[in-house]
Scaffold this motif. Structure first.
Motif, PDB file in Angstrom:
ATOM      1  N   GLY A 143       0.839  -1.186   0.130  1.00 52.99           N
ATOM      2  CA  GLY A 143       0.032  -0.024  -0.046  1.00 52.99           C
ATOM      3  C   GLY A 143       0.742   1.166  -0.027  1.00 52.99           C
ATOM      4  O   GLY A 143       0.365   2.293   0.589  1.00 52.99           O
ATOM      5  N   GLY A 144       2.046   1.256  -0.615  1.00 61.12           N
ATOM      6  CA  GLY A 144       2.933   2.291  -0.634  1.00 61.12           C
ATOM      7  C   GLY A 144       3.770   2.621   0.452  1.00 61.12           C
ATOM      8  O   GLY A 144       4.453   3.622   0.618  1.00 61.12           O
ATOM      9  N   GLU A 145       3.551   1.822   1.397  1.00 59.16           N
ATOM     10  CA  GLU A 145       4.343   1.675   2.645  1.00 59.16           C
ATOM     11  C   GLU A 145       5.722   1.395   2.531  1.00 59.16           C
ATOM     12  O   GLU A 145       6.684   1.638   3.370  1.00 59.16           O
ATOM     13  N   GLY A 146       6.078   0.676   1.550  1.00 60.53           N
ATOM     14  CA  GLY A 146       7.281  -0.138   1.489  1.00 60.53           C
ATOM     15  C   GLY A 146       8.185   0.716   0.409  1.00 60.53           C
ATOM     16  O   GLY A 146       7.773   1.531   0.221  1.00 60.53           O
ATOM     17  N   PRO A 147       9.440   0.069   0.425  1.00 63.69           N
ATOM     18  CA  PRO A 147      10.381   0.886  -0.617  1.00 63.69           C
ATOM     19  C   PRO A 147      10.151   0.845  -2.074  1.00 63.69           C
ATOM     20  O   PRO A 147       9.435  -0.094  -2.405  1.00 63.69           O
ATOM     21  N   ASP A 148      10.682   1.388  -2.864  1.00 59.89           N
ATOM     22  CA  ASP A 148      10.464   1.412  -4.273  1.00 59.89           C
ATOM     23  C   ASP A 148      11.071   0.257  -4.769  1.00 59.89           C
ATOM     24  O   ASP A 148      11.951  -0.447  -4.226  1.00 59.89           O
ATOM     25  N   ARG A 149      10.260  -0.268  -5.741  1.00 56.77           N
ATOM     26  CA  ARG A 149      11.183  -1.631  -6.445  1.00 56.77           C
ATOM     27  C   ARG A 149      11.303  -1.298  -7.924  1.00 56.77           C
ATOM     28  O   ARG A 149      10.821  -0.562  -8.527  1.00 56.77           O
ATOM     29  N   GLY A 150      12.194  -2.166  -8.402  1.00 61.10           N
ATOM     30  CA  GLY A 150      12.594  -2.179  -9.717  1.00 61.10           C
ATOM     31  C   GLY A 150      11.670  -3.463 -10.319  1.00 61.10           C
ATOM     32  O   GLY A 150      11.554  -4.324  -9.441  1.00 61.10           O
ATOM     33  N   THR A 151      11.610  -3.338 -11.576  1.00 56.06           N
ATOM     34  CA  THR A 151      10.805  -4.445 -12.352  1.00 56.06           C
ATOM     35  C   THR A 151      11.961  -5.376 -12.756  1.00 56.06           C
ATOM     36  O   THR A 151      13.114  -5.078 -13.222  1.00 56.06           O
ATOM     37  N   CYS A 152      11.686  -6.715 -12.766  1.00 53.32           N
ATOM     38  CA  CYS A 152      12.601  -7.766 -13.191  1.00 53.32           C
ATOM     39  C   CYS A 152      12.978  -7.670 -14.620  1.00 53.32           C
ATOM     40  O   CYS A 152      12.268  -7.330 -15.287  1.00 53.32           O
ATOM     41  N   VAL A 153      14.341  -7.828 -15.144  1.00 52.17           N
ATOM     42  CA  VAL A 153      14.814  -7.688 -16.277  1.00 52.17           C
ATOM     43  C   VAL A 153      14.951  -9.070 -16.872  1.00 52.17           C
ATOM     44  O   VAL A 153      15.561  -9.162 -17.864  1.00 52.17           O
ATOM     45  N   GLY A 154      14.592  -9.993 -15.890  1.00 50.88           N
ATOM     46  CA  GLY A 154      14.866 -11.635 -16.864  1.00 50.88           C
ATOM     47  C   GLY A 154      16.269 -12.032 -16.758  1.00 50.88           C
ATOM     48  O   GLY A 154      16.449 -12.714 -17.616  1.00 50.88           O
ATOM     49  N   CYS A 155      17.037 -11.408 -15.652  1.00 41.80           N
ATOM     50  CA  CYS A 155      18.440 -12.140 -16.006  1.00 41.80           C
ATOM     51  C   CYS A 155      18.636 -13.446 -15.269  1.00 41.80           C
ATOM     52  O   CYS A 155      19.671 -14.028 -15.561  1.00 41.80           O
ATOM     53  N   GLY A 156      17.661 -13.693 -14.293  1.00 42.82           N
ATOM     54  CA  GLY A 156      17.657 -15.045 -13.719  1.00 42.82           C
ATOM     55  C   GLY A 156      18.436 -15.146 -12.421  1.00 42.82           C
ATOM     56  O   GLY A 156      18.754 -16.076 -11.704  1.00 42.82           O
ATOM     57  N   GLY A 157      19.185 -13.887 -11.989  1.00 44.98           N
ATOM     58  CA  GLY A 157      19.665 -13.957 -10.714  1.00 44.98           C
ATOM     59  C   GLY A 157      18.912 -13.954  -9.520  1.00 44.98           C
ATOM     60  O   GLY A 157      19.285 -13.676  -8.334  1.00 44.98           O
ATOM     61  N   CYS A 158      17.729 -13.973  -9.681  1.00 42.22           N
ATOM     62  CA  CYS A 158      16.777 -13.945  -8.310  1.00 42.22           C
ATOM     63  C   CYS A 158      17.201 -15.102  -7.607  1.00 42.22           C
ATOM     64  O   CYS A 158      16.855 -15.130  -6.334  1.00 42.22           O
TER      65      CYS A 158
END
Length: 177
Positions: free
Chosen positions: A39-54
């Motif tokens: 609900g906007g309380e957490g930190p900003d996030r980037g979207t996945c680039v598909g690198c597989g490093g997750c």
């Protein structure tokens, strides 16, 4: 899915639920958005680039992790986080094994070879969240050493590490469609 179909088990295939922030349809990954989860309380996030490093550590701020969520919110609500610190003992105060009077937590530097910078803290409650392997090792030591003898004897019997696996899949030659 194609490999599962080739093996005759395609009906069992499904996309796993992961804590990764994927880009909206038609958009490339790597864009930053305000917190999409809390609900906007957490930190900003980037979207996945598909690198597989997750599986080994997202470099693009797209995966939910302990430090991105739990520690972020704990600090936001007043908790202090001590980096490079290892808990070595947790004892109930005043000899009350149920911890009703709180706990004393003993720590040391996790990076120092000689000056371990040992400290102790008193607190009302303790949350064990050092990854399943770090937490289980600590809990075994606390039970076996007598600090927390009431820890269940079932400790470690049904352990999982978030069911993560690294798998390599090769398609037979000519079946890349």
């Amino acid at each position: 899915k194609r490999m599962a179909d080739m093996a005759g088990v395609g009906d069992s295939y499904y996309h796993g639920r992961v804590g990764t922030f994927f880009p909206p349809a038609g958009e490339a990954g790597g864009k930053t958005y305000p917190d999409p989860y809390f609900g906007g309380e957490g930190p900003d996030r980037g979207t996945c680039v598909g690198c597989g490093g997750c599986m080994v550590g997202c470099k693009y701020n797209a995966k939910n992790t302990l430090d991105k969520n739990y520690l972020y919110f704990a600090e936001k609500r007043g908790a202090q986080v001590f980096a490079e610190t290892r808990v070595i003992d947790v004892r109930p105060l005043n000899g009350k094994p149920d911890g009703s009077d709180g706990y004393e937590v003993h720590t040391e530097s996790s990076t120092a070879l000689f000056n371990k910078q040992r400290r102790s803290f008193r607190c009302r409650g303790v949350v064990f969240a050092a990854s399943s392997l770090g937490t289980v090792e600590l809990l075994f030591r606390l039970k076996q050493g007598g600090s927390l003898p009431r820890i269940s004897d079932d400790l470690g019997k049904r352990i999982r590490t978030n069911a993560e696996s690294l798998l390599g899949v090769r398609f037979p030659a000519g079946n890349h469609n």
